[in-house]
Structure formats: structure tokens, C-alpha cells
Enzyme design. Structure first.
Site, PDB file in Angstrom:
ATOM      1  CG  ASN B  99       2.205   1.339 -10.680  1.00 30.05           C
ATOM      2  OD1 ASN B  99       1.272   1.510  -9.901  1.00 30.05           O
ATOM      3  ND2 ASN B  99       2.941   0.241 -10.675  1.00 30.05           N
ATOM      4  CG  HIS B 184       7.219   3.139  -2.439  1.00 36.27           C
ATOM      5  ND1 HIS B 184       6.821   1.918  -1.949  1.00 36.27           N
ATOM      6  CD2 HIS B 184       8.545   3.012  -2.696  1.00 36.27           C
ATOM      7  CE1 HIS B 184       7.868   1.095  -1.922  1.00 36.27           C
ATOM      8  NE2 HIS B 184       8.919   1.734  -2.373  1.00 36.27           N
ATOM      9  CG  HIS B 237       3.654  -0.360   1.009  1.00 31.74           C
ATOM     10  ND1 HIS B 237       3.439  -0.965  -0.191  1.00 31.74           N
ATOM     11  CD2 HIS B 237       4.499   0.669   0.763  1.00 31.74           C
ATOM     12  CE1 HIS B 237       4.129  -0.334  -1.119  1.00 31.74           C
ATOM     13  NE2 HIS B 237       4.766   0.656  -0.561  1.00 31.74           N
ATOM     14  CG  ASP B 310       1.366  -3.328  -0.966  1.00 35.34           C
ATOM     15  OD1 ASP B 310       1.148  -2.676  -1.992  1.00 35.34           O
ATOM     16  OD2 ASP B 310       2.460  -3.366  -0.399  1.00 35.34           O
TER      17      ASP B 310
END
Lengths: 321, 431
Positions: B99, B184, B237, B310
Site C-alpha cells: 500500500n 488484515h 497481526h 508490523d
């Protein structure tokens, strides 16, 4: 992390006192002297004999990122009655969502040698952020859905003037608790002073975790108002009654509006309060708002007195509290 | 290139289960072997690194979830500044999210990122390909062409694929290339506008909340879709007990699913937000203590396949904002190893398991050959003292971004040297 939610630099929690960012964690021993001083100013206001030399030469800036004529005017009067030079700054809130405007503003105000900064902002925590960066004392005049400390203080003063004390009083806070900084500050302050606090509203407008703040949760007015000493109504934003949180304004009034029939469930001389501005016919019926039990105008009067007390204490470095 | 001989080190290679005192020889940038007899002398001209019996030598760490600013947000982080931060933390391979601006949704960009990694001479970059064009969540990106160009897996980075039908199509199509999809795990309609986990803290602070269940809701949907399609799915995550329970059960049922977590989710809880500390604003948001403990338990029982930093660089201006407006994310490259070792020092997991979560297990998820001490592998190595204490200080971290959620945290475990293809890229004698 035991310091959860406390305010490191908050006035009345630490010395030397610098800011008033919230009432959460404030001890009754700090609250009572503010109310006492405000009571004193309420008398002086009525006799028009306020000490206009107290803040002479000091600059107070009302920095409002959100429009609020009432609160701004109240702070403006409070400052002027104590002799401060008062300047109003209204900043369109859309422009502060970008870039560094908030901190740029802080730098600008530092350069102007501001003494007292009254801040209203649509974002929770914005005054706290500003307080880290300015030399002035910051008074939170309402931040997002976080706190509105002077509103809670003026509400407490109004209640104390009628009941003489707080212990044993039951207070119902009704309406959009989720989005209300007034509700949060009142919950913190009134529970600290020994009141039983109930929150009443539709489940979509009452956060599930609010019970952790020491209140009981009620989803009908009939249940929530029974036997209370004070009914504190909250303003409901009309945009929340378009089918997202509440189906319509008329359904809201039908189930959560305060009318004489519901008020009759409270104790006979229960007080009716509202932080204003009111939506008549949405959260409160006009007959209730204008009745003998309503102390809404007295709240406005006490607002000026409380803000004078807060400005006075901050200008003296917190020695008054 | 000079040979390098590590002597008196504790060799740990989780891929083979090796954990013993020993020596390791690097020749021509490649691991020559770990079984050199003590009597055999060092090769002529070799650099000799003596571990004094205390230092651990393990494979260079593989960090499977990293955001860098390049291309497009170089003011936050560049490939070079990220590489410097990475090798300081013993990391030699990073998988980077797509992204960026432009997004990594065309093959040339994937090749470019790989090449930019090689240029640093410090790290390998494994690019993620965008799962949808511009990571916008609607039209499928060129998964096959991106894979050919070296995209390691496919994801929209910090955005979940909201639409169930789209997600089903992605999993189905990706199966043709046996490509991995990384999600995600947060239902976007529940997380919209929120910035902290729903609960007492968010209520007190007056911050718009995100229910912790937003994670489990999306994980449950995607596990069902993975089962329906046979696609390979990975959750990044993961941070809640409920989400981890769903993954644990699905793994037992044979669903092709893996997951990682990040150090904030097993080392911190929501209370570090304190008074609107924006450095503790992460996505997903920090959780309640019970969820933190569940993440620790899932590290111990093997449900979690990898620990990823992360890493999400933010500029000071991105963070000096009211909490709800500030950017989410924290840096994590230099603290990845030491925060993970805190789990070892606390007795929750063993050293071998901890290093496995940072080396060969993420490499296995990504089907990369990195993260091993096997003879013949590139000599990507990390030398550290597991007991040296240090304190994380925002403002003094290597690399450009300083937005660590661990500011002030005292940690044990200090990287002394990092080698990439046999060349020392961090530590005393870095070339």
C-alpha cells in the site's frame, strides 16, 4: 499503567496547578473549594461588584474549534468580570483536521504571551495536546466526547445550592450518553461527591462499558427516573435520529423524552437540568423545561460564576483549590 | 570476500533444531558448515568472531510484515533507512506491504522493490503484491504476473477485503497459482471511525471504539471462505483471544491457514494509551489485558506461526494530532528481537521457539528459503547477547521513523552484529 486516565499536568490534581483538562480523578477536597469560590462569585455577580482588577493585564483567549455561542459567551463574561483582556478566536474545525494547524496555533498563541487559553475542540484529547505545547494555562471547554469540566462543576454547584449536599442524592443522566462529554464529566464529578448516578437511554446511545465508571444503566425512562432527586437531560443531535442510532425524533421523544408524566416518577421536587441548547419536543417537553422544577436558567448563571472561580484559581497558580 | 569464522558461539538454528555451542564458517558469502572440528584452525585471512561462549548466533531474522515509505512516502521512511533499522535489529529479510504510492499492483514495481533491497546490500526485500488494484478492495490485481515478478504473497495491507464475494473470488483465483493471501483481520464496517478497542478505557477517554469482535467476525468469515475455496490464507497481526481460538480450531480441521502477531500485542495492552499517547495508536488497536495474555498463550502453543514487527513508520506530524486524527502504527524493526526475547525471559516460550517464530517459520509461510543455518545457505546471520539490557528511546532509534510504542521500555537482548551474504552490515566492524 496504574495512572490510567489521569492527567499528569491537570490542575487540582497536581501542584503547581496549571490546567483544567478534566474532572476525572479529581478529589472532593479539590472540588469543594472551587464550588465555594464560585458561590462567592455568584453573589458578587448578582450585586454587580466583581473584582475587576483581579485579572487586569492578563490575556484570555477563547479558542473555539467548534461553534458554541453559550459556552464562549460564558467564559468571555467570566474573564471580563475579573478584568482580563478577552479575545475570541473561532477556527473552522474542518481546517484543523489537516496538517499541524493545532500545534501551529499553539506556537502562535505562545508568541502572543497568552495567560489563559479556553479551548473547545471536536476531538477528544485536543486540549491535552495543546496543553503540552503552550505556556498558557489551558481550560478545557469541551473536547470531543471526552470531558467538559466546567459544565460538570456548574451542574454540581446548581445541585448543591438546592440540596445543600451531595451524599445520598440520586441523579439520572438521560439521553445520548455515548456522544456526551457533559455526561462523562458529570459522572466523574457526581460519583466522586457521593451521589448515586444512573444513566438512561436507548442501548445504541449508552456505551456498554459505562458501568465501569460507577453508574447503573437503565434503558427505559420509567425505570431510570423512579425516585431520583435530579433529572439531567442531554442534548441529542438530530443527525443521530435518522435511522442510524435512533429511528426518528418522534420515536425518541415517545420513549426517551422528558414530559410531566415521566417527571412525576421522580421525587416530588426533583430538579430538571439541561446543559443547553435544548431541542424542545425532542428530548424535553416545553412544559417541563419552563416549569418550576427546571433550573436550566440557574445553570447558565452558575456557569459564569464557576468559570470565574476556575480562571481565578488558575491565574493564582492553583492556590485557591 | 574474506571467510568469517564464528567461534565459541551458541549456535541456534530453529529450522533444524540445532542449539549447541559451536563454530560456524562462512566462505564466499555462504554458510560452509557448522560442524568444523575444534582442532581445525581458521582458514587463512579469515575474520574471527569470538562469542566468548555467551553470544547467540542464529539466522538473520525474517520479518514478514513491514511498511516502508518507498515509493511515495519517503519523508516517513526510505528503503535505505528501513534497511539500517532492520539490520540494527538483526533482520536480514523483510516482506513489505504493497500500500505505497503507487501501490505495488504491477509487476515492474515488484521487481523494483526487490532490486532496491539488493542495492542496499543489507537486506532482501520480499514484496507483497496488491491483492486488488490500488488496494481499493474491488478489482483483482494481476496475481499471476505479480507472482512471476517476485511478489511473495498478496494483500491489501492495512485494509481488509470487506466484500465477501470479492474475498471468495480472490481465494479461488489465487488457488490457481497456489498464491498466499494475507488479510488484515478487522471487519471494516465495525472498525470505521474507531481508534481504540471498545471498553472502559475508550469510554473514559471519549474515543470512538472498535469492538474486539471485529477481528473474530472477519476471521470467521474468511476461514469459512478458505474452507469453501481451498485457498491459502494468512492473517496478519492477530490480537484477540477469540480470533486466535477460531484459527486454532480451523488449523485442527485442516484449513490452510496461518497467522502472525506483532510484539505490541503480546507485550503491551491498551492502558499504554494513557492520556491520548498517539505513539500507542496502532491498527488493530491495542487490546485489553486478557487478549494480550491470549496472544502469549497462542505463541506458546504454536497457533501463531510467526512474529512480525508490523513496522509502520510515521512522521512526527502524523502523530502530533488529537488521538482520533493521528496516524495509526508504530515502528518495530529494532525492537522485534528484544521484545520477543522478553517472552523467553518471562518463561513463556523457549529460545528455540522464539527464534523459530522470527526465522524459519515466517520463511516457511512465505515459501522463502531464508532463515536457516543449513550449509550452502546465504550467510544471513544475527549475533546477539540475550542478556544485555537497554532502554528503548523514541528519538534515538536507527532509521528515520521514531514512532515506537515501546518508548521507555527496558529490554534484554542486544544485537551485536548482522551479516548479509557473509558481509557484516551491522556491528563493530561493519564495512
Amino acid at each position: 499503567m496504574s495512572e490510567r486516565g489521569s492527567h499528569g499536568s491537570n490542575v487540582f490534581l497536581t501542584r503547581p496547578a496549571r490546567h483544567l483538562l478534566g474532572v476525572q480523578g479529581m478529589h472532593p477536597g479539590r472540588i469543594t473549594p472551587i464550588l465555594d469560590l464560585a458561590e462567592h462569585y455568584a453573589l458578587l455577580n448578582r450585586s454587580r461588584k466583581t473584582p475587576r482588577d483581579l485579572l487586569r493585564g492578563r490575556t484570555l483567549i477563547n479558542l473555539f474549534f467548534e461553534d458554541s455561542t453559550r459556552t464562549r459567551t460564558s467564559f468571555e463574561l467570566a474573564g471580563k468580570r475579573l478584568g482580563a483582556d478577552v479575545v475570541n478566536m473561532t477556527v473552522a474545525s474542518s481546517s484543523v483536521n489537516k496538517g499541524e494547524t493545532l500545534l501551529d496555533t499553539a506556537a502562535t498563541l505562545n508568541a502572543m504571551h497568552t495567560d489563559l487559553l479556553v479551548v473547545r475542540h471536536s476531538q477528544s484529547g485536543a486540549p491535552a495536546l495543546l496543553a503540552q505545547k503552550v505556556q498558557a494555562s489551558v481550560v478545557n471547554a469541551g473536547d470531543g466526547t471526552h470531558e467538559h469540566p466546567t459544565q460538570a462543576l456548574l451542574d454540581a454547584l446548581t445541585i448543591r445550592r438546592h440540596f445543600g449536599m451531595f451524599e445520598g442524592l440520586t441523579i439520572a443522566i438521560c439521553g445520548d450518553v455515548s456522544h456526551s462529554r457533559v455526561a462523562r464529566s458529570n459522572i466523574h464529578l457526581l460519583t466522586a461527591m457521593g451521589c448515586q448516578v444512573r444513566v438512561v437511554g436507548p442501548p445504541t446511545l449508552v456505551p456498554g462499558a459505562i458501568g465501569a465508571l460507577g453508574v447503573s444503566i437503565h434503558h427505559t425512562m420509567e425505570d431510570g427516573l423512579r425516585g431520583v432527586d435530579v433529572v439531567m437531560m442531554l442534548r441529542v443531535q438530530r443527525e443521530r435520529m435518522k435511522g442510524t442510532q435512533v429511528p426518528s425524533a418522534r420515536e425518541y421523544f415517545r420513549f426517551y423524552g422528558l414530559d410531566n408524566r415521566r417527571l412525576a416518577l421522580a421525587k416530588p421536587h426533583a430538579l430538571v437540568m439541561h446543559p443547553g441548547p435544548m431541542n424542545r419536543g425532542v428530548e424535553i417537553d416545553s412544559r417541563v423545561a419552563d416549569s418550576d422544577q427546571s433550573v436550566i436558567r440557574e445553570q447558565v448563571e452558575m456557569g459564569v460564576a464557576v468559570r470565574m472561580a476556575v480562571l481565578d484559581i488558575l491565574a493564582r497558580g492553583g492556590d485557591g483549590a | 570476500m574474506k571467510p568469517v569464522l564464528f567461534e565459541n558461539v551458541r549456535l541456534i538454528d530453529p529450522a533444524s533444531g540445532l542449539d549447541r555451542p559451536g563454530r560456524l564458517l562462512v566462505r564466499d558469502g555462504v554458510i560452509a558448515g557448522t560442524d568444523l572440528p575444534q582442532a581445525e584452525g581458521a582458514p587463512e585471512g579469515a575474520d574471527i568472531i569470538d562469542g566468548g561462549g555467551q553470544l547467540v548466533l542464529c539466522p538473520g531474522l525474517v520479518d514478514m510484515r513491514v511498511t516502508i515509505g518507498e515509493p511515495g512516502y519517503e519523508y516517513r521512511e526510505t528503503v535505505l533507512s528501513a534497511a539500517r533499522a532492520a539490520v540494527t535489529g538483526g533482520i536480514t529479510t523483510i516482506a513489505v506491504l504493497p500500500n505505497t504510492s503507487p501501490t505495488i499492483d504491477n509487476p515492474a514495481l515488484a521487481r523494483l522493490l526487490r532490486a532496491r533491497g539488493v542495492e542496499t546490500g543489507m537486506i532482501d526485500i520480499l514484496p507483497y503484491g496488491a491483492l486488488t488494484r490500488e488496494c481499493a478492495g474491488t478489482e483483482m490485481a494481476e496475481i499471476g504476473l505479480l507472482a512471476e515478478a517476485g511478489a511473495i504473497a498478496f494483500t491489501d495491507g492495512p485494509h481488509a477485503i470487506a466484500d465477501s464475494r470479492t474475498m471468495r473470488q480472490m481465494l479461488t483465483y489465487a488457488r490457481g497459482f497456489d498464491a498466499l493471501i494475507v488479510q488484515h483481520p478487522e471487519d471494516p464496517s465495525l472498525s470505521r471511525g474507531g481508534c481504540a478497542t471498545d471498553g472502559e478505557l475508550a469510554t473514559r477517554l471519549g474515543l470512538p471504539g472498535i469492538p474486539a469482535a471485529a477481528e473474530a467476525i472477519l476471521i470467521a468469515r474468511d476461514l469459512r471462505l478458505a474452507r469453501m475455496t481451498g485457498g491459502r490464507l494468512h492473517f496478519g497481526h492477530v490480537s484477540t483471544a477469540e480470533g486466535l481460538d477460531l484459527i486454532r480450531t480451523a488449523k485442527a480441521d485442516g484449513v490452510r491457514v496461518t497467522c502472525d502477531t506483532a510484539p505490541p500485542y503480546f507485550d503491551l495492552n491498551e492502558t499504554v494509551i494513557g492520556d491520548f499517547r498517539t505513539y500507542a495508536k496502532l491498527s488493530p488497536p491495542l487490546r485489553a489485558e486478557a487478549d494480550r495474555q491470549a496472544v502469549c498463550a497462542a505463541l506458546a502453543d504454536g497457533t501463531i506461526d510467526a512474529i512480525a514487527s508490523d513496522h509502520m513508520p510515521c512522521d512526527a506530524d502524523d502523530k502530533r494530532q488529537p488521538f482520533a486524527v493521528a496516524s495509526a502504527g508504530g515502528t518495530g524493526l529494532c525492537t522485534l528481537l528484544a521484545v520477543t526475547l522478553a517472552q523467553v525471559h518471562a518463561g513463556n516460550i523457549g529460545m528455540m521457539d522464539a527464534l523459530g517464530l522470527l526465522t524459519h517459520r515466517p520463511a516457511a509461510v512465505l515459501r522463502s528459503g531464508a532463515g536457516t543455518l543449513a550449509a550452502g545457505s546465504p550467510a544471513d546471520l544475527c549475533l546477539f547477547n540475550p542478556d544485555t539490557g537497554w532502554i528503548v528511546r523514541a528519538g534515538e532509534l536507527p532509521g528515520k521513523a521514531q514512532n515506537t510504542p515501546f518508548d521507555g521500555r527496558a529490554l534484554e537482548g542486544h544485537v551485536l552484529g548482522t551479516w548479509k551474504n557473509g558481509r557484516r552490515v551491522f556491528g563493530a566492524t561493519a564495512a
